[in-house]
Design a protein around this motif. Structure first.
Motif, PDB file in Angstrom:
ATOM      1  N   LEU A  54       0.834  -1.201   0.000  1.00  0.00           N
ATOM      2  CA  LEU A  54       0.000   0.000   0.000  1.00  0.00           C
ATOM      3  C   LEU A  54       0.871   1.254   0.000  1.00  0.00           C
ATOM      4  N   ALA A  55       1.934   1.255   0.793  1.00  0.00           N
ATOM      5  CA  ALA A  55       2.842   2.402   0.817  1.00  0.00           C
ATOM      6  C   ALA A  55       3.567   2.583  -0.514  1.00  0.00           C
ATOM      7  N   ILE A  63      -9.673  -3.753   1.164  1.00  0.00           N
ATOM      8  CA  ILE A  63      -9.610  -2.597   2.068  1.00  0.00           C
ATOM      9  C   ILE A  63      -8.492  -1.663   1.640  1.00  0.00           C
ATOM     10  N   SER A  64      -7.342  -2.230   1.311  1.00  0.00           N
ATOM     11  CA  SER A  64      -6.215  -1.412   0.874  1.00  0.00           C
ATOM     12  C   SER A  64      -6.528  -0.700  -0.433  1.00  0.00           C
ATOM     13  N   LEU A  65      -7.192  -1.398  -1.345  1.00  0.00           N
ATOM     14  CA  LEU A  65      -7.572  -0.782  -2.613  1.00  0.00           C
ATOM     15  C   LEU A  65      -8.538   0.376  -2.389  1.00  0.00           C
ATOM     16  N   TYR A  66      -9.449   0.193  -1.436  1.00  0.00           N
ATOM     17  CA  TYR A  66     -10.385   1.265  -1.094  1.00  0.00           C
ATOM     18  C   TYR A  66      -9.628   2.492  -0.592  1.00  0.00           C
ATOM     19  N   GLY A  75       0.966   7.033  -1.824  1.00  0.00           N
ATOM     20  CA  GLY A  75       1.633   5.922  -1.159  1.00  0.00           C
ATOM     21  C   GLY A  75       2.325   6.291   0.123  1.00  0.00           C
ATOM     22  N   GLU A  76       3.053   7.427   0.111  1.00  0.00           N
ATOM     23  CA  GLU A  76       3.832   7.785   1.292  1.00  0.00           C
ATOM     24  C   GLU A  76       2.953   8.117   2.495  1.00  0.00           C
ATOM     25  N   ARG A  77       1.701   8.491   2.271  1.00  0.00           N
ATOM     26  CA  ARG A  77       0.806   8.794   3.387  1.00  0.00           C
ATOM     27  C   ARG A  77       0.451   7.545   4.196  1.00  0.00           C
ATOM     28  N   PHE A  78       0.642   6.386   3.604  1.00  0.00           N
ATOM     29  CA  PHE A  78       0.297   5.145   4.281  1.00  0.00           C
ATOM     30  C   PHE A  78       1.481   4.528   5.013  1.00  0.00           C
ATOM     31  N   LEU A  81       1.139   3.133   8.539  1.00  0.00           N
ATOM     32  CA  LEU A  81       0.456   1.846   8.706  1.00  0.00           C
ATOM     33  C   LEU A  81       1.442   0.685   8.709  1.00  0.00           C
ATOM     34  N   VAL A  82       2.586   0.872   8.084  1.00  0.00           N
ATOM     35  CA  VAL A  82       3.631  -0.162   8.123  1.00  0.00           C
ATOM     36  C   VAL A  82       4.119  -0.329   9.558  1.00  0.00           C
ATOM     37  N   ALA A  83       4.384   0.791  10.230  1.00  0.00           N
ATOM     38  CA  ALA A  83       4.815   0.733  11.629  1.00  0.00           C
ATOM     39  C   ALA A  83       3.713   0.172  12.515  1.00  0.00           C
ATOM     40  N   ALA A  84       2.449   0.477  12.190  1.00  0.00           N
ATOM     41  CA  ALA A  84       1.329  -0.014  12.995  1.00  0.00           C
ATOM     42  C   ALA A  84       1.217  -1.532  12.922  1.00  0.00           C
ATOM     43  N   ILE A  85       1.297  -2.099  11.733  1.00  0.00           N
ATOM     44  CA  ILE A  85       1.167  -3.550  11.607  1.00  0.00           C
ATOM     45  C   ILE A  85       2.408  -4.250  12.153  1.00  0.00           C
ATOM     46  N   ASP A  86       3.559  -3.619  12.056  1.00  0.00           N
ATOM     47  CA  ASP A  86       4.765  -4.185  12.675  1.00  0.00           C
ATOM     48  C   ASP A  86       4.594  -4.261  14.196  1.00  0.00           C
TER      49      ASP A  86
END
Length: 255
Positions: A54-55, A63-66, A75-78, A81-86
């Motif tokens: 997504l990033a 959900i990601s497509l939405y 992309g960079e705004r997401f 979320l990478v840190a959140a799922i980590d």
């Protein structure tokens, strides 16, 4: 709480909130201590890859497509979320919070980052970091207060290890059906800490930000009410959410 905050959110905030809350629902189900750990880890590993896609503007999940199709999405705004799922993956792994100082950064990665992403997608000028950060710590503590026993029975520790050691609380005490006096005192202190963070979140938005991001004030009000001995339910919860959102929507700038 998430449903009511979405229901009474500002119109511009609803589309990104819908996507972010849907992500959190998927992840929360995997972080539930009642979910089998190996299956949760496999699925969270997939979500880690998906958030990186997504990033990179190449998602595949609906959900990601939405989220990627929302106006202003880039992309960079997401990246948060990478840190959140980590952080979610770390939590499921059973790695404890060694120090009390680690709690706030972990809670912010896990719970504030998605709210910040939603805010950026709905209104790039709104600065919600302080509010989302306080809300994240409050929600983490409130969730730990509810689930610490199930977490302990699943081999996970919901609280900071150094605080538990200082209070003389071991894993057996956390898993026991009845809380011993030392644990009760510790839980009471955490409840007060969570309430203070909810109050900080509720008061940290400027009037303009309250109007645009009033769902955050709703989350703070509902979260604080839930920690009281007799939390509002049913229509009382709806009224609390509505009245909180209405006050935020009518907030006036101080000249």
């Amino acid at each position: 709480m998430r449903h009511l905050s979405w229901l009474f959110a500002a119109p511009a905030a609803r589309p990104p909130l819908l996507g972010v809350y849907a992500l959190q629902a998927e992840w929360n189900a995997l972080m539930d201590p009642r979910t089998e750990r190996s299956a949760a880890q496999i699925k969270l590993g997939w979500w880690q890859e998906e958030m990186r896609r997504l990033a990179d503007a190449a998602p595949v999940h609906p959900i990601s497509l939405y989220l990627a199709a929302l106006p202003g999405a880039a992309g960079e705004r997401f990246a948060p979320l990478v840190a959140a799922i980590d952080a979610a993956a770390v939590e499921v792994s059973g790695a404890p919070l060694e120090c009390a100082a680690d709690l706030a950064p972990h809670a912010r990665r896990l719970r504030a980052n998605p709210l910040v992403v939603a805010a950026c997608l709905s209104d790039a000028r709104a600065d919600v970091h302080a509010c989302a950060g306080a809300l994240a710590v409050a929600e983490y503590l409130a969730h730990a207060l509810e689930e610490y026993r199930q977490e302990a029975r699943a081999g996970r520790v919901a609280f900071a290890v150094d605080e538990l050691l200082a209070a003389g609380i071991d894993n057996a005490a956390l898993a026991a059906e009845q809380a011993e006096p030392r644990l009760k005192a510790y839980l009471a202190s955490l409840r007060e800490r969570a309430l203070a963070q909810y109050a900080l979140a509720a008061g940290s938005l400027a009037p303009r930000e309250q109007r645009a991001q009033r769902h955050l004030t709703v989350l703070a009000a509902l979260g604080a009410a839930r920690l009281h001995q007799s939390p509002p339910r049913g229509l009382r919860s709806v009224y609390l959410a509505w009245s909180t959102a209405r006050r935020a929507a009518l907030a006036r700038d101080v000249k």
